[in-house]
Motif scaffolding. Structure first.
Motif, PDB file in Angstrom:
ATOM      1  N   ASP A 223       0.857  -1.181   0.000  1.00 49.57           N
ATOM      2  CA  ASP A 223       0.000   0.000   0.000  1.00 49.57           C
ATOM      3  C   ASP A 223       0.893   1.229   0.000  1.00 49.57           C
ATOM      4  O   ASP A 223       1.557   1.531   1.002  1.00 49.57           O
ATOM      5  N   LEU A 224       0.918   1.926  -1.116  1.00 47.72           N
ATOM      6  CA  LEU A 224       1.813   3.060  -1.319  1.00 47.72           C
ATOM      7  C   LEU A 224       1.048   4.355  -1.074  1.00 47.72           C
ATOM      8  O   LEU A 224       0.008   4.595  -1.691  1.00 47.72           O
ATOM      9  N   ILE A 225       1.573   5.187  -0.182  1.00 46.09           N
ATOM     10  CA  ILE A 225       0.878   6.395   0.245  1.00 46.09           C
ATOM     11  C   ILE A 225       1.612   7.637  -0.242  1.00 46.09           C
ATOM     12  O   ILE A 225       2.826   7.781  -0.047  1.00 46.09           O
ATOM     13  N   ILE A 226       0.869   8.538  -0.876  1.00 45.54           N
ATOM     14  CA  ILE A 226       1.410   9.840  -1.252  1.00 45.54           C
ATOM     15  C   ILE A 226       1.254  10.763  -0.043  1.00 45.54           C
ATOM     16  O   ILE A 226       0.129  11.078   0.361  1.00 45.54           O
ATOM     17  N   PRO A 227       2.330  11.201   0.593  1.00 44.20           N
ATOM     18  CA  PRO A 227       2.210  12.090   1.756  1.00 44.20           C
ATOM     19  C   PRO A 227       1.491  13.390   1.392  1.00 44.20           C
ATOM     20  O   PRO A 227       1.766  13.993   0.356  1.00 44.20           O
ATOM     21  N   THR A 228       0.579  13.797   2.259  1.00 44.14           N
ATOM     22  CA  THR A 228      -0.271  14.960   1.980  1.00 44.14           C
ATOM     23  C   THR A 228       0.347  16.213   2.576  1.00 44.14           C
ATOM     24  O   THR A 228      -0.031  16.664   3.662  1.00 44.14           O
ATOM     25  N   HIS A 229       1.328  16.774   1.878  1.00 40.04           N
ATOM     26  CA  HIS A 229       1.949  18.010   2.342  1.00 40.04           C
ATOM     27  C   HIS A 229       0.959  19.159   2.215  1.00 40.04           C
ATOM     28  O   HIS A 229       0.012  19.120   1.422  1.00 40.04           O
ATOM     29  N   SER A 230       1.193  20.215   2.995  1.00 38.93           N
ATOM     30  CA  SER A 230       0.304  21.369   2.923  1.00 38.93           C
ATOM     31  C   SER A 230       0.411  22.034   1.555  1.00 38.93           C
ATOM     32  O   SER A 230       1.435  21.952   0.875  1.00 38.93           O
ATOM     33  N   LYS A 231      -0.669  22.698   1.169  1.00 36.71           N
ATOM     34  CA  LYS A 231      -0.635  23.429  -0.107  1.00 36.71           C
ATOM     35  C   LYS A 231       0.373  24.571  -0.034  1.00 36.71           C
ATOM     36  O   LYS A 231       0.939  24.982  -1.051  1.00 36.71           O
TER      37      LYS A 231
END
Length: 345
Positions: A223-231
């Motif tokens: 399960d590969l997760i794209i880290p959700t950095h701030s805009k």
């Protein structure tokens, strides 16, 4: 625990996973692993146990490149029957494998622990820190580590005061970091994604250090997760030369690499890629201790998504996902930050 468990005291673990992963792998009972960066250090293995089943351990390493994680993964698969892997797809290493992170440990400071020679493992102790600890017979955490494996990596509590909003960053960060952040905001360029970016070297890097494991272990779920950095991060780091050279434009190249990876992994039924950048979560700076690092609410959201099989990116939905992400970045309003900085000069 490179050679054995402690004889005359309780088991403890160093929070330097590059060094301690071997002892954890050799001595702990688990069949699934979280192996990301600081973006998953706050992910609870116990929460993963409850939500996903299996027996989990968190072996995330801050700032870890794919080739570093490959060293641990190789040893892991030789040592255990791994059922599931949660893995982060971080922009810094997917964009530019040669990027130099400040204070990043050299790979030769730990890779020898995971080779076939158990005798050279002793080299890890031949440095000022461990020699002094041994001479003092110290049982301080600095020397022997933490007894709580579940809380070993969690940094959220330590940085709790930074969460809550931009004013907390300005209140608690050191002067150098504050000034740097102010400069980046005040000098942020107009967001205009680039086209025709060459990612051939990136493809080969990912094939060598990630896809090779996915292909070799078809019974393991990845399960590969794209880290959700701030805009905010994408707006102020977009072309920051200190972090990204001209060949490593943050959003554009990251998007190109991720789109290729989503298409490439269609070959493998044991892979899913999860993304959360189309949500409003990353619009709220209060969720972050700095422009990059989110609170553990996002780590829990990631586990929930894996459990419910939601937020999965596919060739069918990836264009709309990245279009939404791009629009959110493009429309992110820097004026409140600029006004705050000017009002507090």
């Amino acid at each position: 625990m490179l050679y054995h468990k402690p004889y005359f005291r309780e088991k403890t673990y160093l929070n330097n996973i590059r060094l301690s992963a071997k002892g954890i792998i050799d001595n702990e009972n688990f069949n699934s692993v979280i192996i990301g960066t600081s973006m998953t250090e706050n992910t609870s293995a116990q929460e993963a146990d409850k939500k996903l089943g299996r027996k989990w351990v968190n072996l995330s390493m801050w700032g870890s490149y794919l080739n570093e994680r490959a060293i641990i993964l190789n040893y892991l698969f030789l040592s255990k029957d791994i059922k599931q892997v949660i893995y982060t797809l971080d922009a810094f290493t997917l964009n530019d494998p040669n990027l130099k992170i400040p204070n990043h440990p050299p790979i030769n400071s730990f890779d020898f622990l995971y080779d076939d020679n158990i005798y050279n493992d002793f080299k890890v102790y031949l440095n000022k820190k461990f020699i002094l600890c041994a001479l003092e017979f110290s049982t301080k955490e600095y020397c022997v580590g933490n007894a709580n494996l579940e809380k070993l990596l969690n940094w959220e509590k330590e940085y709790k005061k930074f969460f809550g909003g931009f004013d907390n960053w300005m209140k608690y960060k050191n002067e150098d970091d504050k000034q740097k952040l102010k400069n980046m905001i005040l000098n942020a360029q107009k967001f205009s994604p680039q086209l025709d970016i060459d990612i051939e070297k990136n493809k080969q890097y990912i094939k060598t250090y990630l896809l090779s494991f996915i292909k070799a272990h078809p019974k393991t779920q990845f399960d590969l997760i794209i880290p959700t950095h701030s805009k905010l991060l994408y707006r102020i780091l977009y072309l920051d030369p200190e972090y990204y050279n001209k060949d490593s434009i943050l959003f554009s190249k990251y998007q190109a690499v991720l789109k290729w990876l989503i298409l490439e992994t269609q070959k493998y039924p044991n892979v899913k890629i999860f993304g959360f950048d189309d949500l409003d979560y990353a619009d709220n700076i209060a969720n972050y201790k700095d422009p990059s690092h989110y609170n553990s609410i996002m780590n829990s959201m990631q586990l929930d998504a894996i459990k419910t099989q939601t937020h999965i990116l596919t060739p069918q939905n990836m264009d709309s996902y990245f279009k939404t992400m791009e629009e959110k970045i493009k429309n992110y309003d820097l004026n409140p930050f600029i006004q705050y900085i000017k009002n507090n000069q």
